[in-house]
Write an enzyme that holds these catalytic residues in place. Structure first.
Site, PDB file in Angstrom:
ATOM      1  N   ASP A   1       0.862  -1.179   0.000  1.00 51.29           N
ATOM      2  CA  ASP A   1       0.000   0.000   0.000  1.00 51.29           C
ATOM      3  C   ASP A   1       0.906   1.239   0.000  1.00 51.29           C
ATOM      4  O   ASP A   1       2.098   1.149   0.315  1.00 51.29           O
ATOM      5  CB  ASP A   1      -0.883  -0.041   1.254  1.00 51.29           C
ATOM      6  CG  ASP A   1      -1.639   1.251   1.491  1.00 51.29           C
ATOM      7  OD1 ASP A   1      -2.331   1.704   0.560  1.00 51.29           O
ATOM      8  OD2 ASP A   1      -1.514   1.810   2.595  1.00 51.29           O
ATOM      9  N   ILE A   2       0.340   2.398  -0.341  1.00 47.74           N
ATOM     10  CA  ILE A   2       1.140   3.629  -0.352  1.00 47.74           C
ATOM     11  C   ILE A   2       0.966   4.426   0.938  1.00 47.74           C
ATOM     12  O   ILE A   2       1.819   4.415   1.811  1.00 47.74           O
ATOM     13  CB  ILE A   2       0.807   4.504  -1.581  1.00 47.74           C
ATOM     14  CG1 ILE A   2       1.206   3.774  -2.881  1.00 47.74           C
ATOM     15  CG2 ILE A   2       1.561   5.838  -1.489  1.00 47.74           C
ATOM     16  CD1 ILE A   2       0.905   4.561  -4.146  1.00 47.74           C
ATOM     17  N   ASP A   3      -0.154   5.125   1.056  1.00 45.28           N
ATOM     18  CA  ASP A   3      -0.322   6.105   2.135  1.00 45.28           C
ATOM     19  C   ASP A   3      -0.440   5.434   3.497  1.00 45.28           C
ATOM     20  O   ASP A   3      -1.310   4.596   3.726  1.00 45.28           O
ATOM     21  CB  ASP A   3      -1.554   6.966   1.860  1.00 45.28           C
ATOM     22  CG  ASP A   3      -1.405   7.753   0.560  1.00 45.28           C
ATOM     23  OD1 ASP A   3      -0.582   8.668   0.531  1.00 45.28           O
ATOM     24  OD2 ASP A   3      -2.095   7.419  -0.423  1.00 45.28           O
TER      25      ASP A   3
ATOM     26  N   ASP B   1      -2.205  -0.427   6.020  1.00 43.58           N
ATOM     27  CA  ASP B   1      -2.504   0.249   7.283  1.00 43.58           C
ATOM     28  C   ASP B   1      -3.978   0.617   7.441  1.00 43.58           C
ATOM     29  O   ASP B   1      -4.413   0.957   8.535  1.00 43.58           O
ATOM     30  CB  ASP B   1      -1.681   1.529   7.408  1.00 43.58           C
ATOM     31  CG  ASP B   1      -2.200   2.637   6.504  1.00 43.58           C
ATOM     32  OD1 ASP B   1      -2.551   3.712   7.010  1.00 43.58           O
ATOM     33  OD2 ASP B   1      -2.267   2.424   5.284  1.00 43.58           O
TER      34      ASP B   1
ATOM     35  N   ASN C   1      -9.255  -0.127   3.971  1.00 42.54           N
ATOM     36  CA  ASN C   1      -9.315  -0.602   2.584  1.00 42.54           C
ATOM     37  C   ASN C   1      -8.279  -1.690   2.291  1.00 42.54           C
ATOM     38  O   ASN C   1      -8.226  -2.215   1.183  1.00 42.54           O
ATOM     39  CB  ASN C   1      -9.143   0.566   1.594  1.00 42.54           C
ATOM     40  CG  ASN C   1      -7.802   1.271   1.725  1.00 42.54           C
ATOM     41  OD1 ASN C   1      -7.150   1.233   2.771  1.00 42.54           O
ATOM     42  ND2 ASN C   1      -7.385   1.935   0.664  1.00 42.54           N
TER      43      ASN C   1
ATOM     44  N   GLY D   1      -5.429   2.893  -2.948  1.00 46.65           N
ATOM     45  CA  GLY D   1      -6.717   3.514  -3.218  1.00 46.65           C
ATOM     46  C   GLY D   1      -6.590   4.685  -4.170  1.00 46.65           C
ATOM     47  O   GLY D   1      -7.587   5.206  -4.657  1.00 46.65           O
TER      48      GLY D   1
END
Length: 259
Positions: free
Chosen positions: A9-11, A209, A212, A44
């Site tokens: 995941d990124i954020d 984290d 989603n 996302g």
């Protein structure tokens, strides 16, 4: 288990909120590649919100829009847009309640009310700024995701009246939520990508984290929740690592013996 792919995941995972990609995380991704480990981004975000991360990491297989769009080696392999009659329902409700919407297409995004305080808040730390949506924007574009800008207690009216969609708040205090098809999530896009790669889900590691990321961490053989993750995510994870601010991805990969 010999893992063959790491999904990130990124954020809040490889990218601490409001910060840039750390040297330690970049180095960890590079070390994975040197060991012939496939690295995938699952976010996302829309593709146009992700360009700098793709450049910094050199990753070429990605899942966008919480699973509605998947690329393998830079080529589109899967997409699932929202049907117009579903968009019509959300649009009508948002007009009734006076809530702004951001419509996200494959190449651009537009918002229905530029100056609304919830919209200003949603984009205040981003390098990209929204433009006003023409009245027919959502009718003329394939829409893969929506941002609904409203208070938490107002969200339930949409979920009840538009069961075809899933509403997930960005964070507990956020006044914006992701809106995606209820039968679409990161695990759907990742499954399409894993099939293309010829890798089984139990041969995959995933770091996340947020809410989603629930389906993604449940799908793979090793689901790793960040130290800053929501408790609901930690409950389904196989392992909890340090926070994004503490380079938790690198720490988790080291614990798993992958770098």
């Amino acid at each position: 288990m010999k893992y063959k792919v790491v999904i990130l995941d990124i954020d809040g995972t490889i990218l601490p909120h409001g910060k840039t990609l750390s040297h330690a995380t970049k180095d960890a991704i590079q070390r994975l590649k040197e060991k012939q480990m496939k690295v995938v981004i699952a976010t996302g975000r829309a593709p146009y919100f992700t360009e700098s991360i793709i450049q910094d990491t050199g990753v070429d297989s990605m899942v966008f829009f919480n699973g509605a769009f998947a690329f393998h080696e830079g080529k589109e392999i899967y997409k699932s847009s929202m049907e117009k009659h579903v968009l019509e329902k959300v649009h009508q409700l948002s007009n009734d309640f006076q809530h702004p919407l951001t419509f996200l297409g494959d190449t651009s995004f537009k918002v229905t009310h530029l100056d609304h305080p919830f919209v200003v808040e949603a984009y205040q730390y981003d390098p990209w700024k929204p433009e006003l949506a023409p009245p027919q924007f959502w009718k003329n574009q394939d829409i893969y995701q929506i941002f609904l800008h409203c208070d938490l207690e107002e969200e339930s009216s949409y979920q009840t009246k538009v069961p075809e969609l899933d509403f997930r708040r960005w964070s507990s205090g956020a006044r914006t939520c992701d809106v995606n098809l209820s039968n679409s999530n990161k695990a759907v896009g990742i499954t399409k990508l894993l099939e293309k790669l010829g890798i089984a889900p139990d041969e995959a590691v995933a770091f996340g984290d947020g809410i989603n990321d629930l389906e993604m961490l449940s799908l793979v053989g090793m689901g790793v929740a960040m130290g800053n993750a929501r408790d609901e995510l930690k409950a389904v994870a196989n392992m909890v690592t340090l926070s994004a601010e503490e380079d938790g991805v690198r720490y988790g990969l080291e614990r798993l013996g992958l770098i």
